[in-house]
Scaffold this motif. Sequence first.
Motif, PDB file in Angstrom:
ATOM      1  N   SER A 188       2.158   5.357 -12.435  1.00 54.27           N
ATOM      2  CA  SER A 188       0.924   4.694 -12.863  1.00 54.27           C
ATOM      3  C   SER A 188       0.138   4.202 -11.651  1.00 54.27           C
ATOM      4  O   SER A 188       0.709   3.642 -10.710  1.00 54.27           O
ATOM      5  CB  SER A 188       1.243   3.504 -13.775  1.00 54.27           C
ATOM      6  OG  SER A 188       0.092   2.733 -14.021  1.00 54.27           O
ATOM      7  N   SER A 189      -1.166   4.406 -11.688  1.00 56.01           N
ATOM      8  CA  SER A 189      -2.012   3.890 -10.608  1.00 56.01           C
ATOM      9  C   SER A 189      -2.161   2.377 -10.701  1.00 56.01           C
ATOM     10  O   SER A 189      -2.521   1.724  -9.717  1.00 56.01           O
ATOM     11  CB  SER A 189      -3.393   4.554 -10.659  1.00 56.01           C
ATOM     12  OG  SER A 189      -4.002   4.334 -11.924  1.00 56.01           O
ATOM     13  N   MET A 242      -5.259   5.450   3.589  1.00 59.64           N
ATOM     14  CA  MET A 242      -4.058   6.224   3.281  1.00 59.64           C
ATOM     15  C   MET A 242      -4.428   7.294   2.266  1.00 59.64           C
ATOM     16  O   MET A 242      -5.135   7.025   1.294  1.00 59.64           O
ATOM     17  CB  MET A 242      -2.957   5.341   2.695  1.00 59.64           C
ATOM     18  CG  MET A 242      -1.687   6.124   2.336  1.00 59.64           C
ATOM     19  SD  MET A 242      -0.409   5.112   1.547  1.00 59.64           S
ATOM     20  CE  MET A 242      -1.189   4.774  -0.044  1.00 59.64           C
ATOM     21  N   ARG A 243      -3.981   8.507   2.533  1.00 57.72           N
ATOM     22  CA  ARG A 243      -4.161   9.598   1.577  1.00 57.72           C
ATOM     23  C   ARG A 243      -2.802  10.215   1.288  1.00 57.72           C
ATOM     24  O   ARG A 243      -2.036  10.522   2.212  1.00 57.72           O
ATOM     25  CB  ARG A 243      -5.121  10.654   2.129  1.00 57.72           C
ATOM     26  CG  ARG A 243      -5.414  11.745   1.094  1.00 57.72           C
ATOM     27  CD  ARG A 243      -6.625  12.585   1.470  1.00 57.72           C
ATOM     28  NE  ARG A 243      -6.419  13.272   2.735  1.00 57.72           N
ATOM     29  CZ  ARG A 243      -7.373  13.506   3.634  1.00 57.72           C
ATOM     30  NH1 ARG A 243      -8.583  13.051   3.418  1.00 57.72           N
ATOM     31  NH2 ARG A 243      -7.125  14.159   4.749  1.00 57.72           N
ATOM     32  N   VAL A 244      -2.497  10.400   0.016  1.00 61.51           N
ATOM     33  CA  VAL A 244      -1.229  10.984  -0.419  1.00 61.51           C
ATOM     34  C   VAL A 244      -1.538  12.249  -1.208  1.00 61.51           C
ATOM     35  O   VAL A 244      -2.288  12.206  -2.195  1.00 61.51           O
ATOM     36  CB  VAL A 244      -0.422   9.999  -1.284  1.00 61.51           C
ATOM     37  CG1 VAL A 244       0.914  10.619  -1.686  1.00 61.51           C
ATOM     38  CG2 VAL A 244      -0.196   8.690  -0.540  1.00 61.51           C
ATOM     39  N   VAL A 287       0.839  -1.194   0.000  1.00 65.27           N
ATOM     40  CA  VAL A 287       0.000   0.000   0.000  1.00 65.27           C
ATOM     41  C   VAL A 287       0.879   1.251   0.000  1.00 65.27           C
ATOM     42  O   VAL A 287       0.647   2.202  -0.760  1.00 65.27           O
ATOM     43  CB  VAL A 287      -0.955  -0.005   1.208  1.00 65.27           C
ATOM     44  CG1 VAL A 287      -1.669   1.343   1.339  1.00 65.27           C
ATOM     45  CG2 VAL A 287      -1.980  -1.119   1.070  1.00 65.27           C
ATOM     46  N   LEU A 288       1.911   1.265   0.842  1.00 62.60           N
ATOM     47  CA  LEU A 288       2.836   2.404   0.866  1.00 62.60           C
ATOM     48  C   LEU A 288       3.559   2.554  -0.470  1.00 62.60           C
ATOM     49  O   LEU A 288       3.678   3.660  -1.006  1.00 62.60           O
ATOM     50  CB  LEU A 288       3.847   2.228   2.003  1.00 62.60           C
ATOM     51  CG  LEU A 288       3.413   2.621   3.403  1.00 62.60           C
ATOM     52  CD1 LEU A 288       4.497   2.241   4.404  1.00 62.60           C
ATOM     53  CD2 LEU A 288       3.101   4.103   3.504  1.00 62.60           C
ATOM     54  N   ASP A 289       4.046   1.437  -0.997  1.00 60.59           N
ATOM     55  CA  ASP A 289       4.780   1.480  -2.270  1.00 60.59           C
ATOM     56  C   ASP A 289       3.900   2.020  -3.391  1.00 60.59           C
ATOM     57  O   ASP A 289       4.382   2.732  -4.280  1.00 60.59           O
ATOM     58  CB  ASP A 289       5.281   0.076  -2.635  1.00 60.59           C
ATOM     59  CG  ASP A 289       6.371  -0.411  -1.704  1.00 60.59           C
ATOM     60  OD1 ASP A 289       7.091   0.433  -1.151  1.00 60.59           O
ATOM     61  OD2 ASP A 289       6.494  -1.641  -1.525  1.00 60.59           O
ATOM     62  N   TRP A 290       2.616   1.685  -3.347  1.00 61.08           N
ATOM     63  CA  TRP A 290       1.712   2.180  -4.383  1.00 61.08           C
ATOM     64  C   TRP A 290       1.492   3.684  -4.262  1.00 61.08           C
ATOM     65  O   TRP A 290       1.500   4.416  -5.258  1.00 61.08           O
ATOM     66  CB  TRP A 290       0.361   1.461  -4.289  1.00 61.08           C
ATOM     67  CG  TRP A 290      -0.647   2.011  -5.248  1.00 61.08           C
ATOM     68  CD1 TRP A 290      -0.685   1.825  -6.599  1.00 61.08           C
ATOM     69  CD2 TRP A 290      -1.751   2.877  -4.934  1.00 61.08           C
ATOM     70  NE1 TRP A 290      -1.756   2.518  -7.156  1.00 61.08           N
ATOM     71  CE2 TRP A 290      -2.427   3.167  -6.156  1.00 61.08           C
ATOM     72  CE3 TRP A 290      -2.247   3.425  -3.749  1.00 61.08           C
ATOM     73  CZ2 TRP A 290      -3.555   3.977  -6.214  1.00 61.08           C
ATOM     74  CZ3 TRP A 290      -3.377   4.233  -3.808  1.00 61.08           C
ATOM     75  CH2 TRP A 290      -4.018   4.503  -5.023  1.00 61.08           C
ATOM     76  N   GLY A 291       1.315   4.180  -3.036  1.00 67.58           N
ATOM     77  CA  GLY A 291       0.941   5.574  -2.846  1.00 67.58           C
ATOM     78  C   GLY A 291       2.087   6.570  -2.899  1.00 67.58           C
ATOM     79  O   GLY A 291       1.899   7.718  -3.331  1.00 67.58           O
ATOM     80  N   LEU A 292       3.291   6.182  -2.471  1.00 67.78           N
ATOM     81  CA  LEU A 292       4.388   7.145  -2.335  1.00 67.78           C
ATOM     82  C   LEU A 292       4.738   7.905  -3.616  1.00 67.78           C
ATOM     83  O   LEU A 292       5.083   9.093  -3.541  1.00 67.78           O
ATOM     84  CB  LEU A 292       5.636   6.430  -1.792  1.00 67.78           C
ATOM     85  CG  LEU A 292       5.564   5.989  -0.325  1.00 67.78           C
ATOM     86  CD1 LEU A 292       6.865   5.300   0.078  1.00 67.78           C
ATOM     87  CD2 LEU A 292       5.284   7.177   0.598  1.00 67.78           C
TER      88      LEU A 292
END
Length: 375
Positions: free
Chosen positions: A192-193, A178-180, A150-155
């Motif tokens: 890319s999402s 999580m909000r970025v 999840v962190l790797d996706w959002g950062l």
Amino acid sequence: MQPTKTSNAKPPAANKPGAPAEADAWSLDDHWPELLSSLSDQFTENVSALQSQIDQLLAKGRITKLEHRTLNVPAERIKLAGISAQQIQRFYGGRIRQSHEKINMADLVEGVLQERKQELGILGIALRRKLKPVEVLIDPTVAHTFVNAVLDWGLPFGNRVDVRVDLNAWPQHARLLMRVSNDGVPPSSSTSSDSLSWMLIRQIALAAGGIEVTRDVSGEGVSFTALFNRTVQAVDGISAVELSDEHSSMFKSLSGTYVLTISPSLQIRADVRDALREIGISSDSVVDFNQARDAIKGRMPNLIVVDSEIKDENFDRFRNELLREVFEFPFVEISPDDSSFDMSGFGEFSMAKVGRGNIREALGTAVMFELAKMM
């Protein structure tokens, strides 16, 4: 009579009718897991060797610490891609043996954040968290991998990260949010999402079972929510808070609370001030959102009371700006219906409503409820 074997040198077109063509004997569709595994192994093994050489160059004084860090960043990204691909293939192939245990998600998320504290600092990430203890039945290793994914996706989407663990109102499932935010600086065009990290998130949710994931991508950043259906216990729930019209301990705990009222009506501002004073809450008032922005620069309120007459696109813009500064923020709306009184739900944009003629009687209860939800 036994049929004569076809020679390898013979063209496939010469095969007997009904016999499989040589070109059909092998298909990449049947071997993509092996291809993915081979590529990911090559990534991780060779990047590890490269990082070892970079470390030796630093130890020998051949490169500076800054150069070492600069070389390590792309190497780590390649290694992450390889590891993510390996994990996706293992989850897809059922090669992850799971043993479900009772896990406190707040502790697990905090542990992951501490493990990556140095990395987040190097990347210049401003991190905020609000973690309430909620227990879930899940394999510890799977849960750890999931939170990291999840962190790797959002950062890549921004430099301001808000993480929350709590209990969803209904259904009562543990919730990871999580909000970025990117502060107006858009991410790289290569971001890319639907990255490898997102594929890993989806594959873990599918393989682990009982995890529902949703996401939202906008020009200002991304938000992510995971609901864990196998929630076994929740601590510090809102149901434990009792609301009363008497001067209870809840009233006394509000002595340090500060509220900002936004209304062009002098009467509403005065009524709100008097109602809040009765429960020991200090407040200030302004007439519009520009004044509110200036007031917030001087002191951040715990809650904002807003006049429904000015709830338009300017309010939406003001609230979005505020939510970039804090992970969540309570509002109470003063509605034109004199007798209305509605508690808010538990959605991010849900808002309590108190009628203009009901401010002295109901505003205190509404404010206490909204503040209790923030605890």
